[in-house]
Every structure is written in structure tokens, then in C-alpha cells.
Motif scaffolding. Sequence first.
Motif, mmCIF file in Angstrom:
data_model
loop_
_atom_site.group_PDB
_atom_site.id
_atom_site.type_symbol
_atom_site.label_atom_id
_atom_site.label_comp_id
_atom_site.label_asym_id
_atom_site.label_seq_id
_atom_site.Cartn_x
_atom_site.Cartn_y
_atom_site.Cartn_z
ATOM 1 N N VAL A 1 -3.819 14.676 -6.024
ATOM 2 C CA VAL A 1 -5.077 15.417 -6.103
ATOM 3 C C VAL A 1 -6.286 14.516 -5.906
ATOM 4 O O VAL A 1 -7.415 15.000 -5.858
ATOM 5 N N ALA A 2 -6.078 13.213 -5.808
ATOM 6 C CA ALA A 2 -7.196 12.268 -5.811
ATOM 7 C C ALA A 2 -7.314 11.498 -4.502
ATOM 8 O O ALA A 2 -6.329 11.224 -3.830
ATOM 9 N N VAL A 3 -8.556 11.149 -4.187
ATOM 10 C CA VAL A 3 -8.871 10.304 -3.032
ATOM 11 C C VAL A 3 -9.657 9.106 -3.544
ATOM 12 O O VAL A 3 -10.560 9.259 -4.379
ATOM 13 N N VAL A 4 -9.319 7.913 -3.069
ATOM 14 C CA VAL A 4 -9.962 6.685 -3.544
ATOM 15 C C VAL A 4 -10.426 5.866 -2.335
ATOM 16 O O VAL A 4 -9.716 5.756 -1.340
ATOM 17 N N ARG A 5 -11.633 5.319 -2.437
ATOM 18 C CA ARG A 5 -12.080 4.400 -1.385
ATOM 19 C C ARG A 5 -11.157 3.187 -1.365
ATOM 20 O O ARG A 5 -10.813 2.639 -2.423
ATOM 21 N N ARG A 6 -10.801 2.737 -0.178
ATOM 22 C CA ARG A 6 -9.918 1.577 -0.097
ATOM 23 C C ARG A 6 -10.555 0.350 -0.726
ATOM 24 O O ARG A 6 -9.879 -0.478 -1.342
ATOM 25 N N GLU A 7 -11.848 0.219 -0.610
ATOM 26 C CA GLU A 7 -12.539 -0.945 -1.170
ATOM 27 C C GLU A 7 -12.423 -0.993 -2.692
ATOM 28 O O GLU A 7 -12.505 -2.061 -3.296
ATOM 29 N N VAL A 8 -12.198 0.177 -3.317
ATOM 30 C CA VAL A 8 -12.001 0.209 -4.766
ATOM 31 C C VAL A 8 -10.695 -0.490 -5.128
ATOM 32 O O VAL A 8 -10.636 -1.306 -6.052
ATOM 33 N N TYR A 9 -9.626 -0.182 -4.387
ATOM 34 C CA TYR A 9 -8.359 -0.870 -4.612
ATOM 35 C C TYR A 9 -8.494 -2.363 -4.321
ATOM 36 O O TYR A 9 -7.905 -3.202 -5.007
ATOM 37 N N GLU A 10 -9.265 -2.696 -3.299
ATOM 38 C CA GLU A 10 -9.469 -4.109 -2.965
ATOM 39 C C GLU A 10 -10.177 -4.839 -4.101
ATOM 40 O O GLU A 10 -9.888 -6.005 -4.377
ATOM 41 N N GLN A 11 -11.109 -4.165 -4.755
ATOM 42 C CA GLN A 11 -11.855 -4.775 -5.851
ATOM 43 C C GLN A 11 -11.066 -4.815 -7.159
ATOM 44 O O GLN A 11 -11.104 -5.819 -7.881
ATOM 45 N N LEU A 12 -10.352 -3.740 -7.463
ATOM 46 C CA LEU A 12 -9.712 -3.600 -8.771
ATOM 47 C C LEU A 12 -8.224 -3.920 -8.777
ATOM 48 O O LEU A 12 -7.641 -4.081 -9.844
ATOM 49 N N GLY A 13 -7.607 -3.999 -7.611
ATOM 50 C CA GLY A 13 -6.182 -4.246 -7.552
ATOM 51 C C GLY A 13 -5.385 -2.958 -7.580
ATOM 52 O O GLY A 13 -5.924 -1.856 -7.726
ATOM 53 N N GLY A 14 -4.068 -3.102 -7.437
ATOM 54 C CA GLY A 14 -3.179 -1.941 -7.419
ATOM 55 C C GLY A 14 -2.760 -1.520 -8.813
ATOM 56 O O GLY A 14 -3.421 -1.814 -9.809
ATOM 57 N N TYR A 15 -1.633 -0.835 -8.897
ATOM 58 C CA TYR A 15 -1.157 -0.300 -10.170
ATOM 59 C C TYR A 15 -0.682 -1.410 -11.101
ATOM 60 O O TYR A 15 -0.021 -2.361 -10.686
ATOM 61 N N ASP A 16 -1.011 -1.268 -12.371
ATOM 62 C CA ASP A 16 -0.610 -2.230 -13.395
ATOM 63 C C ASP A 16 0.905 -2.168 -13.560
ATOM 64 O O ASP A 16 1.457 -1.129 -13.931
ATOM 65 N N ARG A 17 1.568 -3.293 -13.304
ATOM 66 C CA ARG A 17 3.034 -3.317 -13.343
ATOM 67 C C ARG A 17 3.586 -3.023 -14.728
ATOM 68 O O ARG A 17 4.728 -2.568 -14.868
ATOM 69 N N ARG A 18 2.807 -3.263 -15.764
ATOM 70 C CA ARG A 18 3.291 -3.036 -17.124
ATOM 71 C C ARG A 18 3.415 -1.554 -17.451
ATOM 72 O O ARG A 18 4.110 -1.179 -18.403
ATOM 73 N N CYS A 19 2.757 -0.709 -16.670
ATOM 74 C CA CYS A 19 2.693 0.717 -16.993
ATOM 75 C C CYS A 19 3.785 1.545 -16.336
ATOM 76 O O CYS A 19 3.960 2.716 -16.684
ATOM 77 N N GLY A 20 4.508 0.977 -15.398
ATOM 78 C CA GLY A 20 5.582 1.721 -14.751
ATOM 79 C C GLY A 20 5.076 3.006 -14.121
ATOM 80 O O GLY A 20 4.025 3.040 -13.476
ATOM 81 N N LEU A 21 5.831 4.110 -14.346
ATOM 82 C CA LEU A 21 5.475 5.384 -13.747
ATOM 83 C C LEU A 21 4.232 6.010 -14.376
ATOM 84 O O LEU A 21 3.736 7.024 -13.888
ATOM 85 N N SER A 22 3.722 5.414 -15.453
ATOM 86 C CA SER A 22 2.451 5.878 -16.031
ATOM 87 C C SER A 22 1.270 5.108 -15.454
ATOM 88 O O SER A 22 0.136 5.238 -15.938
ATOM 89 N N GLY A 23 1.523 4.311 -14.421
ATOM 90 C CA GLY A 23 0.477 3.465 -13.853
ATOM 91 C C GLY A 23 -0.702 4.216 -13.286
ATOM 92 O O GLY A 23 -1.823 3.687 -13.266
ATOM 93 N N ASP A 24 -0.481 5.460 -12.809
ATOM 94 C CA ASP A 24 -1.624 6.203 -12.261
ATOM 95 C C ASP A 24 -2.629 6.538 -13.358
ATOM 96 O O ASP A 24 -3.829 6.575 -13.113
ATOM 97 N N TRP A 25 -2.150 6.762 -14.581
ATOM 98 C CA TRP A 25 -3.047 7.048 -15.709
ATOM 99 C C TRP A 25 -3.979 5.865 -15.956
ATOM 100 O O TRP A 25 -5.200 6.011 -16.014
ATOM 101 N N GLU A 26 -3.403 4.682 -16.063
ATOM 102 C CA GLU A 26 -4.223 3.484 -16.263
ATOM 103 C C GLU A 26 -5.170 3.279 -15.084
ATOM 104 O O GLU A 26 -6.334 2.888 -15.267
#
Length: 354
Positions: free
Chosen positions: A182-207
Motif C-alpha cells: 500500500v506504500a510508495v517510498v522515494r528511493r532517496e529515502v532508502y538511500e539515506q536510511l538504509g533497508g530493512y532492519d535485519r533484527r526485525c525479520g518479517l516485522s521489518g516493514d513495521w520498523e
Amino acid sequence: MNLPHPHCPQIAPVPAGVTRPLWSVMIPTYNCAEYLRETLASVLAQDPGPEIMQIAVIDNCSTQDDPAAVVAELGQGRVEFYRQPTNVGAINNSHTCLELARGHLIHLLHSDDCVRDGFYPRMAQAFQENPQIGAAFCRSVYIDEHSNWQGLSCLELPESGILPSPWIERIAELCCISVPSVAVVRREVYEQLGGYDRRCGLSGDWEMWVRVFTNYPMWFEVEPLTLWRRHFLSVTQLNAKSKTFIQETFDTVEIIFQSYLPSIINGKVHKKAKQNCAFLSLEAALALFAQDKIPQAIAQLQIALQYRASFKVIKSATRIMAWEGMRSLLRKISRNSKYQTTANSAALNYLKSS
């Protein structure tokens, strides 16, 4: 602006000289070719052309079907296809999607979900008119395995607009951005903040949504422009009652509050988030009792109570134990499977009513 965390892999910028479209619609898939067909059709129906939209399917080494054949049939050369050499897990497959995306706006669309007519123009308009926003999401229509409508996601604002800063407590308490679809994210946001937190597993989208909202304004679109399929073979449903998923969800709650809301740890919102997660353990316990896995079920009850021993959690745990005792008695008396089925169904309904 926060720098990428050591647990959040970096997303490198698109190399200079690469032609960049506005959109990258990235579709991760795994043993989901039946639904992938419908997903792709919904995207291609709104396709503005390759100069504006990259469309790609990233297969996590499917073993039960042939997503490449579906892409070839429907895409007719329009849709890119990448197959992982081995199964890398759902989160790593999503990271591959982000890395391969060339567009300025990334839409990570699950291969069992769909977009409704107008999704891409409306979302593009939100970013065009509000260049400060980092992400946008809309309401979704819940559908079942047969694409029948089941309901709507929550209305976060009475009308479309940028979410107010206090909304951070809402998203921290409950992952109300249901899925990446349901969500759209600017690519530059991922570039600035990084990808999914590996510690969160399948709950990573929440974080991820909390992290993005902490650093960028976020847009909410009231129109339900996506279809979110909820079925027993989805990744969420297959893992929702597993011990690993539940622990990852507990960990995610603590990571969210320690990282972004340290001032309200042990406050009302934090306790409510922990209670919501404790109910995952209770639901897992109920499912394990139904499978006659008694020690594992009791362990899940203990986990729920240790994590958040609120009145509601204690009451529900007590009800589960009471119903399990009744079901066990029926089983001993009747030795008839129909009584077991009735008791299991009644227990589930009773838990939900609490």
C-alpha cells in the motif's frame, strides 16, 4: 537525519548515467504464480510506458510454480524478471528489489496483492504537489483467496493529506500500514536510511515505517487504491504463529521504542503495543492446543504473560486454558472428531470476543 544503522543494509544510489523512470514497481514473489498473474495484470493496466515506469518481478527461487512463464506471457517483454540463484528469504529478496529499482519512486508490491485503477497517478500527484514527503500510502481493500472484498483498512485521516507528527504513536502502537503493497517510498529515502532492519525479520516493514515517519513527512490517501489479499498461504499467515515470528515481533516493538520513542517507554502506548503482540502468542497457543501440542501451547501462554501481563491478556489466557480443558474432556468422552472441531471453533470465537 539518521544515518543507516549497522543492522540496516545500505541501498546504494543509482549509478550516474543510468536512465531513471519516475516509477519502479518491484514485485517480490515465491511460489505465488497463480496470484502473480492477477497482480501483474493490475499493474500493466495502468502502465504509462517504460520511460516512466520500471516493472520487475524478483523471484525468490520458486519451487512449486513458474513465475518466469507468467511474466513472459503477460509482460511480452515489458516486464523485467530476476530469479535468485537460491532462496535468500523474504527480507533479502525485498532488499534485492530495492537494489534493482532505478525509479525515483519505489512501489514494493507483493505478488498476491493488486493495485486498483488510479493508484499510480494519484500517488504521483501526492509526491509532485508535496516534494517534502518521503513516503505515501493509501487505504486498502481486504480480499480473500478468491478476490472477494472482505472490508477496508482504517481511515487514518478524514481526508487525504500529510499525517500530523503525533501519528508516530499510532504507528508505533500498531503497524497500521498493513503491507508494503500500500506504500510508495522515494528511493532517496532508502538511500539515506538504509533497508530493512535485519533484527526485525518479517516485522521489518513495521520498523521501517516508523523510521521513515521519524525522518520524513508522510502522505495518507483516503481512497482505497490497493487490494490486500489475506489468505492462508500468504507469507504473513504461514509465519504468524511461529515462535520465530512472534519473537521477532516482540523485538521489533522494543527496537521501535528504544530507537524512536525512548521518552515514552513503559508508557501507555508502549504497553498497548506489547499487549497487541502478546495476543500473537495467545493465538499461537490456541492453534497449538488444537494440534495437541500441549507443551508448546503452554510455553506460548507463558511467553504472552511474561511479555505483557495486562488484565486483557490474563483474561484471554485463562479462557484459552478453560476451553482447552473442556475440549480435552469432550475428546476423552466422545473420541469423536466433530466434537473437537466444534470446541476448537468455539474457543477461537470466544477468544476473539474477549
